[in-house]
Design an enzyme around this catalytic site. Structure first.
Site, PDB file in Angstrom:
ATOM      1  N   ASP A  21       0.814  -1.206   0.000  1.00 23.08           N
ATOM      2  CA  ASP A  21       0.000   0.000   0.000  1.00 23.08           C
ATOM      3  C   ASP A  21       0.854   1.266   0.000  1.00 23.08           C
ATOM      4  O   ASP A  21       2.069   1.212   0.163  1.00 23.08           O
ATOM      5  CB  ASP A  21      -0.905   0.018   1.236  1.00 23.08           C
ATOM      6  CG  ASP A  21      -1.995  -1.028   1.170  1.00 23.08           C
ATOM      7  OD1 ASP A  21      -2.376  -1.411   0.042  1.00 23.08           O
ATOM      8  OD2 ASP A  21      -2.466  -1.471   2.226  1.00 23.08           O
ATOM      9  N   TYR A  71       6.974 -10.395   6.480  1.00 22.19           N
ATOM     10  CA  TYR A  71       6.857  -8.956   6.675  1.00 22.19           C
ATOM     11  C   TYR A  71       7.416  -8.570   8.035  1.00 22.19           C
ATOM     12  O   TYR A  71       7.404  -9.366   8.980  1.00 22.19           O
ATOM     13  CB  TYR A  71       5.392  -8.506   6.612  1.00 22.19           C
ATOM     14  CG  TYR A  71       4.820  -8.408   5.216  1.00 22.19           C
ATOM     15  CD1 TYR A  71       4.850  -7.205   4.520  1.00 22.19           C
ATOM     16  CD2 TYR A  71       4.240  -9.511   4.593  1.00 22.19           C
ATOM     17  CE1 TYR A  71       4.317  -7.094   3.246  1.00 22.19           C
ATOM     18  CE2 TYR A  71       3.709  -9.426   3.322  1.00 22.19           C
ATOM     19  CZ  TYR A  71       3.740  -8.209   2.649  1.00 22.19           C
ATOM     20  OH  TYR A  71       3.218  -8.112   1.392  1.00 22.19           O
TER      21      TYR A  71
END
Length: 272
Positions: free
Chosen positions: A56, A115
């Site tokens: 994002d 992540y």
């Protein structure tokens, strides 16, 4: 003959509206769009690229993969690396370009991804980290955060950690590893020892949440980070780490914590 080339890259997402090119807003700056622009400059062809993840706006990548198909030419993979880095903005770097099987797919072939989410409750918060770390104005208790995180390991339905509006065939995912660890603040953010007041300014460190799974739902890591943040703050209803199990079992997004800001999130590994 068609060649498939695989890119391994990293980028600072601060100045981009995410990875994915936005057809509805062609003037919006994206990482994918920048790479495609430079590929056209190098080859004279409009070449779409496909990334392993759609990060994002504001999200970073220490390690991301992508691929593209191109009609055969004489440019060696290492030439693509040098040429791309010569013309790309300095906040996007190609580490390596390699020949891949024509059937390689950077999304479908992924076995697992990893992540990292960075937080800090350091005082004072160093302004140089404002685009890279989520700062807490109150101390975070690492114990409850780590204990709550362990209820997420394994195979579960993670609907409670998915942003609405992103339908998936299944919301079941397997988290292979989830851990919270302290990592040193990069040395160029450190203070000279003689300037540090031990009573007010501890040795800088960051709290890193790392999650490795076979796949992720939309905003899943950020929702997990936001939920653990509430455990760290001992927010009402989040005092007991076992409350995390109830959140998972409920499948209710409203029971979990907020979606953490994007600038603390990094894609750090993709395994095929």
């Amino acid at each position: 003959m068609i060649r498939c080339l695989k890119l391994e890259l990293s980028y600072d997402g601060s100045n981009y509206s995410g990875w994915q090119e936005q057809k509805a807003q062609p003037n919006v700056k994206t990482v994918q769009g920048e790479i495609q622009r430079v590929l056209e400059r190098i080859t004279g062809q409009k070449i779409p690229i496909l990334g392993s993840g759609r990060t994002d706006a504001g999200v970073h990548a220490l390690y991301q993969t992508a691929s593209f198909l191109i009609e055969e030419n004489t440019l060696a993979p290492e030439v693509f690396t040098r040429a791309l880095n010569a013309f790309l903005p300095s906040d996007i770097r190609i580490w390596r370009t390699t020949e891949a099987d024509p059937n390689f797919h950077p999304i479908r072939d992924v076995v697992r991804k990893r992540y990292r989410y960075l937080m800090s409750d350091q005082r004072p918060f160093l302004p140089m980290m404002r685009n890279y770390v989520w700062w807490s104005s109150k101390p975070l208790d690492r114990g409850p955060m780590g204990a709550a995180a362990q209820f997420l390991q394994g195979t579960h339905d993670f609907r409670a950690f998915q942003t609405e509006g992103s339908p998936r065939r299944s919301t079941v995912r397997t988290i292979f590893e989830i851990q919270l660890k302290e990592i040193p603040t990069p040395i160029f953010f450190d203070f000279p020892a003689q300037k540090r007041d031990p009573g007010e300014l501890p040795v800088p460190s960051l709290l890193a949440l790392e999650v490795e799974a076979d796949g992720f739902l939309y905003n899943m890591v950020r929702a997990i980070a936001g939920t653990l943040y509430l455990f760290g703050r001992k927010h009402k209803g989040f005092e007991d780490p076992e409350a995390m199990k109830k959140i998972v079992d409920s499948g209710d997004r409203a029971l979990a914590g907020p979606t953490a800001p994007p600038h603390g999130l990094y894609m750090i590994d993709v395994v095929y």
